[in-house]
Scaffold this motif. Structure first.
Motif, PDB file in Angstrom:
ATOM      1  N   GLY A  39      69.233   7.958  58.320  1.00 44.91           N
ATOM      2  CA  GLY A  39      68.179   7.107  57.776  1.00 44.91           C
ATOM      3  C   GLY A  39      66.828   7.481  58.349  1.00 44.91           C
ATOM      4  N   SER A  40      65.775   6.927  57.777  1.00 42.16           N
ATOM      5  CA  SER A  40      64.428   7.284  58.207  1.00 42.16           C
ATOM      6  C   SER A  40      64.108   6.685  59.575  1.00 42.16           C
ATOM      7  CB  SER A  40      63.399   6.842  57.168  1.00 42.16           C
ATOM      8  OG  SER A  40      63.341   5.449  57.088  1.00 42.16           O
ATOM      9  N   LEU A  41      63.339   7.442  60.338  1.00 38.81           N
ATOM     10  CA  LEU A  41      62.895   7.032  61.671  1.00 38.81           C
ATOM     11  C   LEU A  41      61.501   7.579  61.908  1.00 38.81           C
ATOM     12  CD1 LEU A  41      66.050   7.949  63.811  1.00 38.81           C
ATOM     13  CD2 LEU A  41      65.275   5.637  63.281  1.00 38.81           C
ATOM     14  N   HIS A  42      60.775   6.952  62.809  1.00 34.09           N
ATOM     15  CA  HIS A  42      59.499   7.527  63.235  1.00 34.09           C
ATOM     16  C   HIS A  42      59.764   8.491  64.390  1.00 34.09           C
ATOM     17  CE1 HIS A  42      59.363   4.708  66.669  1.00 34.09           C
ATOM     18  NE2 HIS A  42      59.737   3.776  65.792  1.00 34.09           N
ATOM     19  N   GLY A  43      58.773   9.318  64.704  1.00 34.27           N
ATOM     20  CA  GLY A  43      58.959  10.397  65.671  1.00 34.27           C
ATOM     21  C   GLY A  43      59.503   9.959  67.013  1.00 34.27           C
ATOM     22  N   TYR A  44      58.921   8.923  67.602  1.00 33.70           N
ATOM     23  CA  TYR A  44      59.385   8.464  68.912  1.00 33.70           C
ATOM     24  C   TYR A  44      60.838   8.022  68.837  1.00 33.70           C
ATOM     25  CZ  TYR A  44      59.720   5.839  73.262  1.00 33.70           C
ATOM     26  OH  TYR A  44      60.129   5.369  74.481  1.00 33.70           O
ATOM     27  N   ALA A  45      61.211   7.356  67.748  1.00 38.38           N
ATOM     28  CA  ALA A  45      62.596   6.903  67.581  1.00 38.38           C
ATOM     29  C   ALA A  45      63.552   8.086  67.444  1.00 38.38           C
ATOM     30  CB  ALA A  45      62.716   5.969  66.373  1.00 38.38           C
ATOM     31  N   VAL A  46      63.092   9.168  66.801  1.00 37.12           N
ATOM     32  CA  VAL A  46      63.911  10.386  66.694  1.00 37.12           C
ATOM     33  C   VAL A  46      64.203  10.920  68.097  1.00 37.12           C
ATOM     34  CG1 VAL A  46      63.927  12.806  65.958  1.00 37.12           C
ATOM     35  CG2 VAL A  46      63.126  11.031  64.384  1.00 37.12           C
ATOM     36  N   ALA A  47      63.160  11.044  68.913  1.00 37.80           N
ATOM     37  CA  ALA A  47      63.322  11.565  70.278  1.00 37.80           C
ATOM     38  C   ALA A  47      64.243  10.662  71.096  1.00 37.80           C
ATOM     39  CB  ALA A  47      61.956  11.701  70.951  1.00 37.80           C
ATOM     40  N   GLN A  48      64.067   9.355  70.967  1.00 40.57           N
ATOM     41  CA  GLN A  48      64.903   8.413  71.711  1.00 40.57           C
ATOM     42  C   GLN A  48      66.357   8.483  71.263  1.00 40.57           C
ATOM     43  OE1 GLN A  48      62.645   8.063  74.186  1.00 40.57           O
ATOM     44  NE2 GLN A  48      63.787   6.199  74.477  1.00 40.57           N
ATOM     45  N   ARG A  49      66.572   8.645  69.978  1.00 39.83           N
ATOM     46  CA  ARG A  49      67.946   8.714  69.444  1.00 39.83           C
ATOM     47  C   ARG A  49      68.653   9.965  69.968  1.00 39.83           C
ATOM     48  NH1 ARG A  49      72.022   6.183  67.582  1.00 39.83           N
ATOM     49  NH2 ARG A  49      72.962   6.843  65.641  1.00 39.83           N
ATOM     50  N   ILE A  50      67.955  11.093  69.982  1.00 38.99           N
ATOM     51  CA  ILE A  50      68.546  12.327  70.524  1.00 38.99           C
ATOM     52  C   ILE A  50      68.879  12.139  72.001  1.00 38.99           C
ATOM     53  CG2 ILE A  50      68.054  14.740  71.126  1.00 38.99           C
ATOM     54  CD1 ILE A  50      66.469  14.880  68.438  1.00 38.99           C
ATOM     55  N   ARG A  51      67.953  11.537  72.747  1.00 33.58           N
ATOM     56  CA  ARG A  51      68.186  11.306  74.178  1.00 33.58           C
ATOM     57  C   ARG A  51      69.384  10.385  74.375  1.00 33.58           C
ATOM     58  NH1 ARG A  51      66.881   7.694  78.065  1.00 33.58           N
ATOM     59  NH2 ARG A  51      65.598   6.410  76.713  1.00 33.58           N
ATOM     60  N   THR A  52      69.459   9.311  73.623  1.00 27.30           N
ATOM     61  CA  THR A  52      70.557   8.350  73.762  1.00 27.30           C
ATOM     62  C   THR A  52      71.898   8.974  73.389  1.00 27.30           C
ATOM     63  OG1 THR A  52      69.067   6.503  73.318  1.00 27.30           O
ATOM     64  CG2 THR A  52      71.420   6.109  72.980  1.00 27.30           C
ATOM     65  N   LEU A  53      71.945   9.649  72.242  1.00 23.03           N
ATOM     66  CA  LEU A  53      73.207  10.241  71.785  1.00 23.03           C
ATOM     67  C   LEU A  53      73.706  11.344  72.708  1.00 23.03           C
ATOM     68  CD1 LEU A  53      72.558  10.342  67.943  1.00 23.03           C
ATOM     69  CD2 LEU A  53      74.143   8.830  69.177  1.00 23.03           C
ATOM     70  N   SER A  54      72.781  11.995  73.419  1.00 24.97           N
ATOM     71  CA  SER A  54      73.174  13.068  74.338  1.00 24.97           C
ATOM     72  C   SER A  54      73.370  12.555  75.768  1.00 24.97           C
ATOM     73  CB  SER A  54      72.122  14.186  74.334  1.00 24.97           C
ATOM     74  OG  SER A  54      70.927  13.757  74.975  1.00 24.97           O
ATOM     75  N   SER A  55      73.442  11.255  75.933  1.00 26.64           N
ATOM     76  CA  SER A  55      73.601  10.633  77.255  1.00 26.64           C
ATOM     77  C   SER A  55      72.511  11.089  78.219  1.00 26.64           C
ATOM     78  CB  SER A  55      74.991  10.922  77.828  1.00 26.64           C
ATOM     79  OG  SER A  55      75.984  10.417  76.973  1.00 26.64           O
ATOM     80  N   ASP A  56      71.287  11.118  77.739  1.00 27.38           N
ATOM     81  CA  ASP A  56      70.096  11.475  78.518  1.00 27.38           C
ATOM     82  C   ASP A  56      70.035  12.940  78.951  1.00 27.38           C
ATOM     83  OD1 ASP A  56      69.041   8.892  78.355  1.00 27.38           O
ATOM     84  OD2 ASP A  56      70.124   8.239  80.151  1.00 27.38           O
ATOM     85  N   VAL A  57      70.870  13.797  78.382  1.00 25.21           N
ATOM     86  CA  VAL A  57      70.834  15.217  78.739  1.00 25.21           C
ATOM     87  C   VAL A  57      69.709  15.927  77.991  1.00 25.21           C
ATOM     88  CG1 VAL A  57      72.107  17.407  78.670  1.00 25.21           C
ATOM     89  CG2 VAL A  57      73.271  15.296  79.357  1.00 25.21           C
ATOM     90  N   LEU A  58      69.562  15.639  76.707  1.00 23.43           N
ATOM     91  CA  LEU A  58      68.539  16.296  75.895  1.00 23.43           C
ATOM     92  C   LEU A  58      67.330  15.386  75.775  1.00 23.43           C
ATOM     93  CD1 LEU A  58      70.823  17.629  73.031  1.00 23.43           C
ATOM     94  CD2 LEU A  58      70.017  18.861  75.054  1.00 23.43           C
ATOM     95  N   GLN A  59      66.188  15.881  76.240  1.00 20.76           N
ATOM     96  CA  GLN A  59      64.955  15.117  76.153  1.00 20.76           C
ATOM     97  C   GLN A  59      63.936  15.930  75.374  1.00 20.76           C
ATOM     98  OE1 GLN A  59      63.646  13.150  79.666  1.00 20.76           O
ATOM     99  NE2 GLN A  59      65.726  12.826  80.406  1.00 20.76           N
ATOM    100  N   VAL A  60      63.528  15.411  74.254  1.00 25.59           N
ATOM    101  CA  VAL A  60      62.594  16.104  73.373  1.00 25.59           C
ATOM    102  C   VAL A  60      61.184  15.639  73.701  1.00 25.59           C
ATOM    103  CG1 VAL A  60      61.968  16.561  70.988  1.00 25.59           C
ATOM    104  CG2 VAL A  60      64.361  16.157  71.578  1.00 25.59           C
ATOM    105  N   GLU A  61      60.341  16.582  74.023  1.00 26.15           N
ATOM    106  CA  GLU A  61      58.959  16.261  74.352  1.00 26.15           C
ATOM    107  C   GLU A  61      58.126  16.169  73.080  1.00 26.15           C
ATOM    108  OE1 GLU A  61      57.603  19.131  77.179  1.00 26.15           O
ATOM    109  OE2 GLU A  61      59.225  18.697  78.569  1.00 26.15           O
ATOM    110  N   GLU A  62      57.128  15.286  73.093  1.00 25.84           N
ATOM    111  CA  GLU A  62      56.260  15.098  71.929  1.00 25.84           C
ATOM    112  C   GLU A  62      55.609  16.406  71.505  1.00 25.84           C
ATOM    113  OE1 GLU A  62      53.376  11.971  72.190  1.00 25.84           O
ATOM    114  OE2 GLU A  62      54.817  10.622  73.129  1.00 25.84           O
TER     115      GLU A  62
END
Length: 109
Positions: free
Chosen positions: A23-46
């Motif tokens: 579903g649609s998300l804004h940029g910050y939510a995309v980064a947070q979702r990746i971080r959450t799903l990866s158990s804080d291993v993957l952190q995407v910088e703005e």
């Protein structure tokens, strides 16, 4: 923890496309979702995320529209297109081939 520069080539695009498949998300939510799903291993910088989102918009893999975030801020929401879904499938297939080849070398070398 790995930063965007540590991601394998093309991984950021594939992860963003996959997250937006739900579903649609804004940029910050995309980064947070990746971080959450990866158990804080993957952190995407703005600084990596927003140029990647812009590139995907130009390629037609995403569309966007302005809206209001859950915190009341005006933000841009990104949505996967049909072309983006096709690109995601292709990238996942390529990733699986490469991952399989790497695992074969790791197991037998």
């Amino acid at each position: 923890m790995p930063k965007q520069n540590d991601f394998p080539a093309g991984a950021l695009v594939m992860l963003v496309l996959r997250v937006l498949q739900s579903g649609s998300l804004h940029g910050y939510a995309v980064a947070q979702r990746i971080r959450t799903l990866s158990s804080d291993v993957l952190q995407v910088e703005e600084g990596s995320l927003y140029p990647a989102l812009q590139k995907m918009l130009v390629k037609g893999w995403l569309t966007s529209e302005w809206g209001i975030s859950e915190t009341g801020r005006r933000v841009r929401f990104y949505r996967l297109t049909t072309s983006g879904r096709k690109q995601l499938r292709e990238q996942i297939e390529q990733h699986e081939v490469i991952l399989s080849a790497i695992q074969a070398v790791l197991k037998t070398a």
